[in-house]
Motif scaffolding. Structure first.
Motif, PDB file in Angstrom:
ATOM      1  N   ILE A 183       0.835  -1.206   0.000  1.00  0.00           N
ATOM      2  CA  ILE A 183       0.000   0.000   0.000  1.00  0.00           C
ATOM      3  C   ILE A 183       0.867   1.252   0.000  1.00  0.00           C
ATOM      4  O   ILE A 183       0.575   2.235  -0.698  1.00  0.00           O
ATOM      5  CB  ILE A 183      -0.946   0.000   1.216  1.00  0.00           C
ATOM      6  N   GLN A 184       1.954   1.244   0.760  1.00  0.00           N
ATOM      7  CA  GLN A 184       2.857   2.401   0.794  1.00  0.00           C
ATOM      8  C   GLN A 184       3.447   2.676  -0.581  1.00  0.00           C
ATOM      9  O   GLN A 184       3.520   3.829  -1.015  1.00  0.00           O
ATOM     10  CB  GLN A 184       3.976   2.158   1.816  1.00  0.00           C
ATOM     11  N   PHE A 185       3.879   1.632  -1.281  1.00  0.00           N
ATOM     12  CA  PHE A 185       4.415   1.806  -2.633  1.00  0.00           C
ATOM     13  C   PHE A 185       3.369   2.434  -3.553  1.00  0.00           C
ATOM     14  O   PHE A 185       3.646   3.391  -4.281  1.00  0.00           O
ATOM     15  CB  PHE A 185       4.839   0.453  -3.216  1.00  0.00           C
ATOM     16  N   ILE A 186       2.159   1.888  -3.510  1.00  0.00           N
ATOM     17  CA  ILE A 186       1.114   2.319  -4.432  1.00  0.00           C
ATOM     18  C   ILE A 186       0.654   3.736  -4.115  1.00  0.00           C
ATOM     19  O   ILE A 186       0.483   4.565  -5.020  1.00  0.00           O
ATOM     20  CB  ILE A 186      -0.068   1.329  -4.398  1.00  0.00           C
ATOM     21  N   ASN A 187       0.458   4.048  -2.850  1.00  0.00           N
ATOM     22  CA  ASN A 187      -0.013   5.382  -2.479  1.00  0.00           C
ATOM     23  C   ASN A 187       1.038   6.457  -2.718  1.00  0.00           C
ATOM     24  O   ASN A 187       0.720   7.651  -2.742  1.00  0.00           O
ATOM     25  CB  ASN A 187      -0.484   5.402  -1.032  1.00  0.00           C
ATOM     26  N   ALA A 188       2.273   6.044  -2.896  1.00  0.00           N
ATOM     27  CA  ALA A 188       3.338   6.997  -3.263  1.00  0.00           C
ATOM     28  C   ALA A 188       3.312   7.292  -4.761  1.00  0.00           C
ATOM     29  O   ALA A 188       4.168   8.010  -5.269  1.00  0.00           O
ATOM     30  CB  ALA A 188       4.695   6.430  -2.868  1.00  0.00           C
ATOM     31  N   LEU A 217      -2.855  -8.767  -3.403  1.00  0.00           N
ATOM     32  CA  LEU A 217      -3.481  -7.702  -4.192  1.00  0.00           C
ATOM     33  C   LEU A 217      -4.994  -7.880  -4.256  1.00  0.00           C
ATOM     34  O   LEU A 217      -5.743  -6.897  -4.215  1.00  0.00           O
ATOM     35  CB  LEU A 217      -2.888  -7.670  -5.600  1.00  0.00           C
ATOM     36  N   GLN A 218      -5.439  -9.123  -4.321  1.00  0.00           N
ATOM     37  CA  GLN A 218      -6.875  -9.382  -4.326  1.00  0.00           C
ATOM     38  C   GLN A 218      -7.508  -8.952  -3.011  1.00  0.00           C
ATOM     39  O   GLN A 218      -8.582  -8.330  -2.983  1.00  0.00           O
ATOM     40  CB  GLN A 218      -7.149 -10.864  -4.581  1.00  0.00           C
ATOM     41  N   GLU A 219      -6.837  -9.254  -1.914  1.00  0.00           N
ATOM     42  CA  GLU A 219      -7.341  -8.859  -0.597  1.00  0.00           C
ATOM     43  C   GLU A 219      -7.389  -7.338  -0.472  1.00  0.00           C
ATOM     44  O   GLU A 219      -8.379  -6.773   0.033  1.00  0.00           O
ATOM     45  CB  GLU A 219      -6.448  -9.454   0.494  1.00  0.00           C
ATOM     46  N   LEU A 220      -6.349  -6.673  -0.935  1.00  0.00           N
ATOM     47  CA  LEU A 220      -6.310  -5.207  -0.871  1.00  0.00           C
ATOM     48  C   LEU A 220      -7.379  -4.587  -1.763  1.00  0.00           C
ATOM     49  O   LEU A 220      -7.974  -3.565  -1.410  1.00  0.00           O
ATOM     50  CB  LEU A 220      -4.919  -4.700  -1.270  1.00  0.00           C
ATOM     51  N   GLU A 221      -7.632  -5.197  -2.915  1.00  0.00           N
ATOM     52  CA  GLU A 221      -8.700  -4.694  -3.786  1.00  0.00           C
ATOM     53  C   GLU A 221     -10.058  -4.904  -3.138  1.00  0.00           C
ATOM     54  O   GLU A 221     -10.928  -4.025  -3.204  1.00  0.00           O
ATOM     55  CB  GLU A 221      -8.649  -5.373  -5.149  1.00  0.00           C
ATOM     56  N   ASN A 222     -10.259  -6.061  -2.502  1.00  0.00           N
ATOM     57  CA  ASN A 222     -11.523  -6.326  -1.809  1.00  0.00           C
ATOM     58  C   ASN A 222     -11.800  -5.293  -0.722  1.00  0.00           C
ATOM     59  O   ASN A 222     -12.966  -4.978  -0.430  1.00  0.00           O
ATOM     60  CB  ASN A 222     -11.510  -7.728  -1.192  1.00  0.00           C
ATOM     61  N   LEU A 223     -10.728  -4.776  -0.125  1.00  0.00           N
ATOM     62  CA  LEU A 223     -10.853  -3.753   0.921  1.00  0.00           C
ATOM     63  C   LEU A 223     -10.968  -2.349   0.340  1.00  0.00           C
ATOM     64  O   LEU A 223     -11.112  -1.373   1.081  1.00  0.00           O
ATOM     65  CB  LEU A 223      -9.638  -3.817   1.857  1.00  0.00           C
ATOM     66  N   GLY A 224     -10.894  -2.234  -1.001  1.00  0.00           N
ATOM     67  CA  GLY A 224     -11.003  -0.937  -1.653  1.00  0.00           C
ATOM     68  C   GLY A 224      -9.761  -0.085  -1.570  1.00  0.00           C
ATOM     69  O   GLY A 224      -9.817   1.133  -1.744  1.00  0.00           O
ATOM     70  N   LEU A 225      -8.603  -0.721  -1.316  1.00  0.00           N
ATOM     71  CA  LEU A 225      -7.360   0.027  -1.111  1.00  0.00           C
ATOM     72  C   LEU A 225      -6.516   0.142  -2.369  1.00  0.00           C
ATOM     73  O   LEU A 225      -5.671   1.039  -2.464  1.00  0.00           O
ATOM     74  CB  LEU A 225      -6.539  -0.628   0.003  1.00  0.00           C
ATOM     75  N   VAL A 226      -6.688  -0.763  -3.320  1.00  0.00           N
ATOM     76  CA  VAL A 226      -5.929  -0.714  -4.570  1.00  0.00           C
ATOM     77  C   VAL A 226      -6.862  -1.115  -5.715  1.00  0.00           C
ATOM     78  O   VAL A 226      -7.944  -1.664  -5.499  1.00  0.00           O
ATOM     79  CB  VAL A 226      -4.698  -1.658  -4.563  1.00  0.00           C
ATOM     80  N   GLN A 227      -6.410  -0.851  -6.918  1.00  0.00           N
ATOM     81  CA  GLN A 227      -7.120  -1.311  -8.104  1.00  0.00           C
ATOM     82  C   GLN A 227      -6.188  -2.211  -8.896  1.00  0.00           C
ATOM     83  O   GLN A 227      -5.106  -1.802  -9.300  1.00  0.00           O
ATOM     84  CB  GLN A 227      -7.556  -0.124  -8.973  1.00  0.00           C
ATOM     85  N   ARG A 228      -6.594  -3.460  -9.078  1.00  0.00           N
ATOM     86  CA  ARG A 228      -5.739  -4.414  -9.786  1.00  0.00           C
ATOM     87  C   ARG A 228      -5.709  -4.110 -11.269  1.00  0.00           C
ATOM     88  O   ARG A 228      -6.676  -3.649 -11.858  1.00  0.00           O
ATOM     89  CB  ARG A 228      -6.226  -5.846  -9.537  1.00  0.00           C
ATOM     90  N   VAL A 233      -6.126   3.598  -5.989  1.00  0.00           N
ATOM     91  CA  VAL A 233      -7.484   4.037  -6.308  1.00  0.00           C
ATOM     92  C   VAL A 233      -7.663   5.509  -5.950  1.00  0.00           C
ATOM     93  O   VAL A 233      -8.738   6.070  -6.112  1.00  0.00           O
ATOM     94  CB  VAL A 233      -8.544   3.214  -5.544  1.00  0.00           C
ATOM     95  N   GLN A 234      -6.604   6.149  -5.477  1.00  0.00           N
ATOM     96  CA  GLN A 234      -6.699   7.537  -5.045  1.00  0.00           C
ATOM     97  C   GLN A 234      -6.727   8.483  -6.237  1.00  0.00           C
ATOM     98  O   GLN A 234      -6.412   8.133  -7.362  1.00  0.00           O
ATOM     99  CB  GLN A 234      -5.505   7.893  -4.136  1.00  0.00           C
TER     100      GLN A 234
END
Length: 255
Positions: free
Chosen positions: A11-16, A40-51, A59-60
């Motif tokens: 998440i830190q990598f992606i949000n940067a 990545l699937q788990e993070l997408e399920n939580l709405g934190l990333v987009q695969r 997703v920001q």
């Protein structure tokens, strides 16, 4: 490293603002690619990333997928949307196809028809290279190389010369309050000019575009004649948007 710690690092990598690839994360964390895909699937399920194809992005606000990633992202859904859109086009009509991966699928679905197509996308125009019964007019303008489209004042001036039977518009995000939005200011202005030139204006967007906002507004939802999307759309969002414009859910052709 525990799974939770690894996912926090991702998440830190992606949000940067750094898109990540499965193969690179696998090497970095010394785990299998299957493990990273589950992360990545788990993070997408939580709405934190987009695969994406082979990785993930934020997703920001402001994270725009590359054309190569968008080309394969939810491809079956885009083809379902394209088939529904193409079924609404009558032979002999003059239509406008905006730049985008979904509109390019519409172009492919229209091959073999007798039409006039105007577009600001070189990729869309190329789809019709071997189509003798489809007349193509490519709009001029400033070349936006990242998506192979033409935008800006020259494009907008040309659009004032036309009145299209149908305009098929793309967007990066759709929010119930703000409407359709995109990452690029000049592109938004060109899309607004497209809307003003259409008798019927149809936004085509897969379900991943909804409940999100990007940099600048294209239009409010009630300015659109219709939205075509796929059956993955959130029901609550669908109910809200139906108060502003008609929403057509494309029938899935995937077995």
């Amino acid at each position: 490293m525990f799974a939770e710690e690894r996912r926090n690092k991702i998440i830190q990598f992606i949000n940067a603002g750094q898109p990540v690839k499965v193969i690179e994360l696998s090497s970095l964390f010394t785990v299998s690619e299957a493990t990273i895909r589950r992360d990545l699937q788990e993070l997408e399920n939580l709405g934190l990333v987009q695969r994406t194809h082979g990785g993930a992005v934020s997703v920001q606000l402001g994270s725009e997928l590359s054309f190569q990633d968008r080309e394969v992202f939810l491809l079956n859904e885009k083809r379902d949307i394209a088939a529904t859109a193409a079924s609404m086009v009558n032979d002999g009509e003059t239509i406008l196809l905006d730049a985008g991966t979904t509109t390019r699928e519409i172009a492919r679905a229209l091959c073999g028809r007798k039409l006039t197509v105007v577009t600001n996308s070189m990729d869309v125009a190329f789809v019709f290279a071997e189509e003798p019964d489809i007349e193509v007019l490519l709009l001029g303008g400033t070349w936006r190389k990242s998506i192979n489209s033409l935008v800006g004042p020259l494009t907008n001036a040309m659009l004032k010369l036309f009145c299209f039977d149908k305009v098929f518009l793309a967007a990066n995000a759709i929010d119930c309050t703000l409407g359709a939005t995109t990452h690029h200011l000049a592109e938004a202005e060109t899309k607004r000019a497209m809307l003003q030139a259409g008798k019927t204006t149809i936004l085509v967007a897969d379900h991943s575009k909804f409940d999100k906002k990007t940099f600048t507004q294209i239009c409010s939802l009630d300015e659109l004649s219709m939205i075509i999307t796929d059956n993955g759309m959130n029901k609550d969002t669908l109910d809200i948007i139906n108060n502003y414009t008609q929403v057509v859910i494309a029938e899935s052709t995937t077995l």
